[in-house]
Structures are given as C-alpha cells and as structure tokens.
Design a protein around this motif. Sequence first.
Motif, PDB file in Angstrom:
ATOM      1  N   GLY A   2      31.240  13.821 -41.345  1.00 15.57           N
ATOM      2  CA  GLY A   2      32.329  12.984 -41.816  1.00 15.57           C
ATOM      3  C   GLY A   2      32.101  11.522 -41.493  1.00 15.57           C
ATOM      4  O   GLY A   2      31.051  11.120 -40.993  1.00 15.57           O
ATOM      5  N   ARG A   3      33.134  10.720 -41.780  1.00 13.56           N
ATOM      6  CA  ARG A   3      33.019   9.283 -41.656  1.00 13.56           C
ATOM      7  C   ARG A   3      33.970   8.685 -40.626  1.00 13.56           C
ATOM      8  O   ARG A   3      33.764   7.552 -40.196  1.00 13.56           O
ATOM      9  N   ALA A   4      34.996   9.400 -40.260  1.00 12.85           N
ATOM     10  CA  ALA A   4      36.031   8.819 -39.402  1.00 12.85           C
ATOM     11  C   ALA A   4      35.478   8.356 -38.072  1.00 12.85           C
ATOM     12  O   ALA A   4      35.998   7.406 -37.478  1.00 12.85           O
ATOM     13  N   LEU A   5      34.432   9.027 -37.567  1.00 13.21           N
ATOM     14  CA  LEU A   5      33.862   8.686 -36.269  1.00 13.21           C
ATOM     15  C   LEU A   5      32.423   8.185 -36.400  1.00 13.21           C
ATOM     16  O   LEU A   5      31.663   8.234 -35.431  1.00 13.21           O
ATOM     17  N   SER A   6      32.065   7.692 -37.578  1.00 10.85           N
ATOM     18  CA  SER A   6      30.720   7.156 -37.755  1.00 10.85           C
ATOM     19  C   SER A   6      30.460   6.032 -36.758  1.00 10.85           C
ATOM     20  O   SER A   6      31.305   5.166 -36.531  1.00 10.85           O
ATOM     21  N   LEU A   7      29.277   6.036 -36.165  1.00  9.06           N
ATOM     22  CA  LEU A   7      28.895   4.978 -35.234  1.00  9.06           C
ATOM     23  C   LEU A   7      28.239   3.808 -35.948  1.00  9.06           C
ATOM     24  O   LEU A   7      27.745   2.891 -35.289  1.00  9.06           O
ATOM     25  N   HIS A   8      28.250   3.822 -37.273  1.00  7.76           N
ATOM     26  CA  HIS A   8      27.800   2.677 -38.065  1.00  7.76           C
ATOM     27  C   HIS A   8      29.036   1.826 -38.370  1.00  7.76           C
ATOM     28  O   HIS A   8      29.856   2.175 -39.217  1.00  7.76           O
ATOM     29  N   LEU A   9      29.165   0.716 -37.679  1.00  4.66           N
ATOM     30  CA  LEU A   9      30.415  -0.035 -37.673  1.00  4.66           C
ATOM     31  C   LEU A   9      30.809  -0.557 -39.046  1.00  4.66           C
ATOM     32  O   LEU A   9      31.990  -0.549 -39.401  1.00  4.66           O
ATOM     33  N   PHE A  10      29.836  -1.011 -39.816  1.00  2.72           N
ATOM     34  CA  PHE A  10      30.180  -1.613 -41.101  1.00  2.72           C
ATOM     35  C   PHE A  10      30.711  -0.592 -42.092  1.00  2.72           C
ATOM     36  O   PHE A  10      31.353  -0.950 -43.077  1.00  2.72           O
ATOM     37  N   GLU A  11      30.446   0.689 -41.847  1.00  5.12           N
ATOM     38  CA  GLU A  11      30.999   1.711 -42.727  1.00  5.12           C
ATOM     39  C   GLU A  11      32.520   1.698 -42.676  1.00  5.12           C
ATOM     40  O   GLU A  11      33.194   1.957 -43.678  1.00  5.12           O
ATOM     41  N   HIS A  12      33.073   1.382 -41.501  1.00  2.00           N
ATOM     42  CA  HIS A  12      34.525   1.347 -41.356  1.00  2.00           C
ATOM     43  C   HIS A  12      35.129   0.074 -41.948  1.00  2.00           C
ATOM     44  O   HIS A  12      36.313   0.035 -42.250  1.00  2.00           O
ATOM     45  N   VAL A  13      34.317  -0.946 -42.079  1.00  3.96           N
ATOM     46  CA  VAL A  13      34.805  -2.235 -42.583  1.00  3.96           C
ATOM     47  C   VAL A  13      34.546  -2.378 -44.079  1.00  3.96           C
ATOM     48  O   VAL A  13      35.430  -2.794 -44.837  1.00  3.96           O
ATOM     49  N   HIS A  14      33.337  -2.015 -44.510  1.00  7.22           N
ATOM     50  CA  HIS A  14      32.922  -2.262 -45.893  1.00  7.22           C
ATOM     51  C   HIS A  14      32.672  -0.996 -46.709  1.00  7.22           C
ATOM     52  O   HIS A  14      32.434  -1.105 -47.918  1.00  7.22           O
ATOM     53  N   GLY A  15      32.679   0.182 -46.087  1.00 10.99           N
ATOM     54  CA  GLY A  15      32.317   1.381 -46.823  1.00 10.99           C
ATOM     55  C   GLY A  15      30.890   1.280 -47.332  1.00 10.99           C
ATOM     56  O   GLY A  15      29.995   0.858 -46.615  1.00 10.99           O
ATOM     57  N   GLU A  16      30.675   1.663 -48.585  1.00 12.91           N
ATOM     58  CA  GLU A  16      29.349   1.572 -49.187  1.00 12.91           C
ATOM     59  C   GLU A  16      29.264   0.410 -50.180  1.00 12.91           C
ATOM     60  O   GLU A  16      28.451   0.425 -51.105  1.00 12.91           O
ATOM     61  N   SER A  17      30.093  -0.590 -49.997  1.00 18.33           N
ATOM     62  CA  SER A  17      30.151  -1.707 -50.928  1.00 18.33           C
ATOM     63  C   SER A  17      28.978  -2.661 -50.749  1.00 18.33           C
ATOM     64  O   SER A  17      28.220  -2.588 -49.783  1.00 18.33           O
ATOM     65  N   ARG A  18      28.841  -3.602 -51.675  1.00 17.71           N
ATOM     66  CA  ARG A  18      27.805  -4.618 -51.580  1.00 17.71           C
ATOM     67  C   ARG A  18      27.975  -5.467 -50.324  1.00 17.71           C
ATOM     68  O   ARG A  18      26.997  -5.949 -49.749  1.00 17.71           O
ATOM     69  N   GLU A  19      29.237  -5.640 -49.923  1.00 16.76           N
ATOM     70  CA  GLU A  19      29.494  -6.467 -48.741  1.00 16.76           C
ATOM     71  C   GLU A  19      28.828  -5.887 -47.497  1.00 16.76           C
ATOM     72  O   GLU A  19      28.419  -6.632 -46.600  1.00 16.76           O
ATOM     73  N   ARG A  20      28.697  -4.565 -47.445  1.00 16.43           N
ATOM     74  CA  ARG A  20      28.041  -3.968 -46.287  1.00 16.43           C
ATOM     75  C   ARG A  20      26.577  -4.382 -46.219  1.00 16.43           C
ATOM     76  O   ARG A  20      26.057  -4.701 -45.154  1.00 16.43           O
TER      77      ARG A  20
END
Length: 234
Positions: A69-87
């Motif tokens: 899952g994604r709720a506890l991902s240790l990749h910080l930008f995933e929580h901020v940008h998801g899979e967007s270009r901004e990431r």
Amino acid sequence: MRILKVVSALLCYPQPELIAALPELTEAIAAERALPRREREALLALVDRLERSELLTLQEQYVALFDRGRALSLHLFEHVHGESRERGAAMVELLELYRRAGFELAARELPDYLPLLLEFLSQRPAAEARALLGDAGETLALLGARLAERGSDYHVLFDALGAIAGAPATLAAIRAQAASEGPDPAIVDMDKLWEEEAVTFLAPQQGGGCPSTGAGRAAQPLQRMPRPAPNTPH
C-alpha cells in the motif's frame, strides 16, 4: 546529528546486519542528548523489542507495514505529489541538494526515501538538518500517527524526528485525520491497481538505500564526491 543515522537504520528493512548492530545503536541512543528523555526511552524500548524478536517475524511485520500500500510509504514525495510530474521535479531538486553538499547517490533508491534522507541529514549541520526535517514535518507526523493507529511501535521513530524538528502546528488535525482513515485503498484494491496503473518510478528494493549500521557492515548509499583540485599556477 548522529541520532538521525540511528533512526535511519531502524527504519530499514530488518536484516542480520541491523540485528548485529543493535547493541551499538543502544549505546548511541542512551548517549544522545538532542532527544528528550521520553523519546530516548521509547527508542530504547523499540530496540529491545527488535533484539528479542525473531528476524523472520520482524521482516514479515515490516513488509506488512511499509511495502504494502501507500499510506505508510517511506518515499516522502509520494505523500505530497503522488505520481504526478511535480514529484519528478522534486526528485531532481533533492538530488541537486545532495550534490551541492558534496554527495552522490550510490544506491539504487529514490532520493526521497526517508532512511536515505536521514542518512544525508545526519552528516549536515544540526540547524540545517532540523530545518529540512521541519519542511517535511506534516508528512512525518502523518506517518507517525498512522503507525500509532495501527499499534506499531515504529511510530516512536517519527516521534523522535518530531522532537528534533518540532511538531507541526497542524499536529492535532493530522492525528484526527489518521484516526478517521479507513483501510488503505492501495491494499484493498491492490490487484486492480497493479493491472490498471502504469509504473512511473523504479520500485524500491528491500533494504536498498539504507545506511550502514556500523563500519564495514553495508554499502553506503551516499558517497562523497571528490572536490576538483584548485588550479595551480605554472
């Protein structure tokens, strides 16, 4: 800030090298004065549990928490940008930050992987490390709150980071959000997501990108880049 290296190591996928280094980590935590007593004791209790647990059990628990899952991902930008270009743009900016400080990413890991970032910050001046942790404060607080809601004592690692950087002003709202969340949709619908969603980033490897827990025990994910020699007159 040596304590950030300790937290980084404890956030990594449990491997024999980490278990062997737990006495060393215990000494480092006990001697740390950048943390309040409550947070030091909580970290020591976590290390004690790791020492008393079977490695396979620890690995299974870790995967269930952080790798599903994604709720506890240790990749910080995933929580901020998801899979967007901004990431992607944020990744490039973070890589440039590492390079300006004289480090090159040597591991096959994304630069926003939290253990990797903490390894970097552990080698920076304390004021800079606190400021950068503060920038990620809301994301770190949300991860800690979600872990606490799941009854995982890994949340004490995020409590320690909050004690170092200062708790965000929105902490109460963040905890309320974590308490009201249902199951992680990425776990509930995992098969569907795997079928329908394009992969845009390399998947993390278990244990990849984690710092060494002691001299010679693991490859360093960050390597200092040699500085160019100054020009000398002929």
